[in-house]
Design a protein around this motif. Sequence first.
Motif, PDB file in Angstrom:
ATOM      1  N   MET A 110       0.573  -1.368  -0.034  1.00 59.17           N
ATOM      2  CA  MET A 110       0.172  -0.019  -0.029  1.00 59.17           C
ATOM      3  C   MET A 110       0.964   1.328   0.057  1.00 59.17           C
ATOM      4  SD  MET A 110      -3.003  -0.414  -0.445  1.00 59.17           S
ATOM      5  CE  MET A 110      -4.051   0.831   0.143  1.00 59.17           C
ATOM      6  N   SER A 113       2.484   1.416  -3.501  1.00 53.20           N
ATOM      7  CA  SER A 113       1.378   1.808  -4.454  1.00 53.20           C
ATOM      8  C   SER A 113       1.161   3.618  -4.298  1.00 53.20           C
ATOM      9  CB  SER A 113       0.359   0.892  -4.442  1.00 53.20           C
ATOM     10  OG  SER A 113      -0.389   1.134  -3.457  1.00 53.20           O
ATOM     11  N   ALA A 114       0.922   3.861  -3.001  1.00 49.76           N
ATOM     12  CA  ALA A 114       0.614   5.210  -2.803  1.00 49.76           C
ATOM     13  C   ALA A 114       1.917   6.195  -3.280  1.00 49.76           C
ATOM     14  CB  ALA A 114       0.389   5.335  -1.308  1.00 49.76           C
ATOM     15  N   HIS A 167      -3.881   0.097  -5.545  1.00 56.99           N
ATOM     16  CA  HIS A 167      -4.166   1.017  -4.337  1.00 56.99           C
ATOM     17  C   HIS A 167      -5.606   0.975  -4.175  1.00 56.99           C
ATOM     18  CE1 HIS A 167      -2.535   3.753  -1.597  1.00 56.99           C
ATOM     19  NE2 HIS A 167      -3.658   4.547  -1.830  1.00 56.99           N
ATOM     20  N   GLY A 171      -7.326  -0.418  -0.646  1.00 55.34           N
ATOM     21  CA  GLY A 171      -7.662   0.501  -0.004  1.00 55.34           C
ATOM     22  C   GLY A 171      -9.077   0.580   0.325  1.00 55.34           C
ATOM     23  N   TRP A 198     -12.152   0.139  -8.404  1.00 54.82           N
ATOM     24  CA  TRP A 198     -11.101  -0.382  -8.715  1.00 54.82           C
ATOM     25  C   TRP A 198     -10.681  -0.902  -9.988  1.00 54.82           C
ATOM     26  CZ3 TRP A 198      -9.605  -5.328  -9.808  1.00 54.82           C
ATOM     27  CH2 TRP A 198     -10.371  -6.349  -9.401  1.00 54.82           C
TER      28      TRP A 198
END
Length: 224
Positions: A110, A113-114, A167, A171, A198
């Motif tokens: 996460m 990817s963020a 993400h 998320g 997504w």
Amino acid sequence: MNAFFAFINSSVGKKILMSLTGIFLCTFLVEHLAGNLLLLKKDGGEAFDAYAHFMGGNPIVRTLEIGLFAIILIHIINGTFIWFSNRRARDKRYASYKLEENTTFQSRMMAVSASLVFVFLVVHLAKFWVPARILGEQNLSSLVYATFRQTFFVVFYLVALVVLSYHLRHGFQSAFQTLGWKTKRYGGLIEFIAVLFWLVIPIGFAIIPLYIYFYGGSAVAMMR
Ligand code: HEM
């Protein structure tokens, strides 16, 4: 007010803030995709430029834009805090079993990817938002068409959209867990909405550079 800040500072409060800001950012993506799909209209980019002109000149939209940037910042800063406090907590634990390893991998992915979505956003804003809102570019459609006729940018956007999709998928999963929305009754509906965000939205965005690259975008805008 003090109670509010104490809640936001707690680990549950931070997670709820993360989920709510994330969901808000997703609603922006719906509006953004709807507007950008006007680029596919064969009208010389006229409809898209009229939309961009409206968005750039409307005081309510400009105020909302400040709110949007503030929420992006809160999402990033809060996410960074959560990541560091999770890492600190993990370092204190000695026992390592499978579940722990999986959670570590998920939260690391996460964070990765963020960070990549953040890099994408910086490039994206420099490429389109700065010319549109700061430099007063009037033919925004021509700028987008010219950008997506370059292989580098098409590949860059496609990779960024795959990362964004990853993400959003994870998320959403953790947001639903935090907000306790995965009930038996609404589980299916919630799952359906998650897939829209997504999968369908990133595919919608990906169609734009691909269409422009392979079909040249609007023929009239090309001649401008
Ligand atoms: C291929 C797809 C995309 C195109 C063609 C596109 C195009 C644009 C353009 C032309 C602008 C500047 C002017 C305007 O706001 O209309 C803009 C702004 C912006 N874009 Fe995108 N965009 C795309 C995908 C994305 C994605 C996937 C994200 C988020 C992850 C994103 C986030 C933003 C943000 C935050 C702004 C600034 C806020 C705003 O002005 O509305 N865009 N985009």
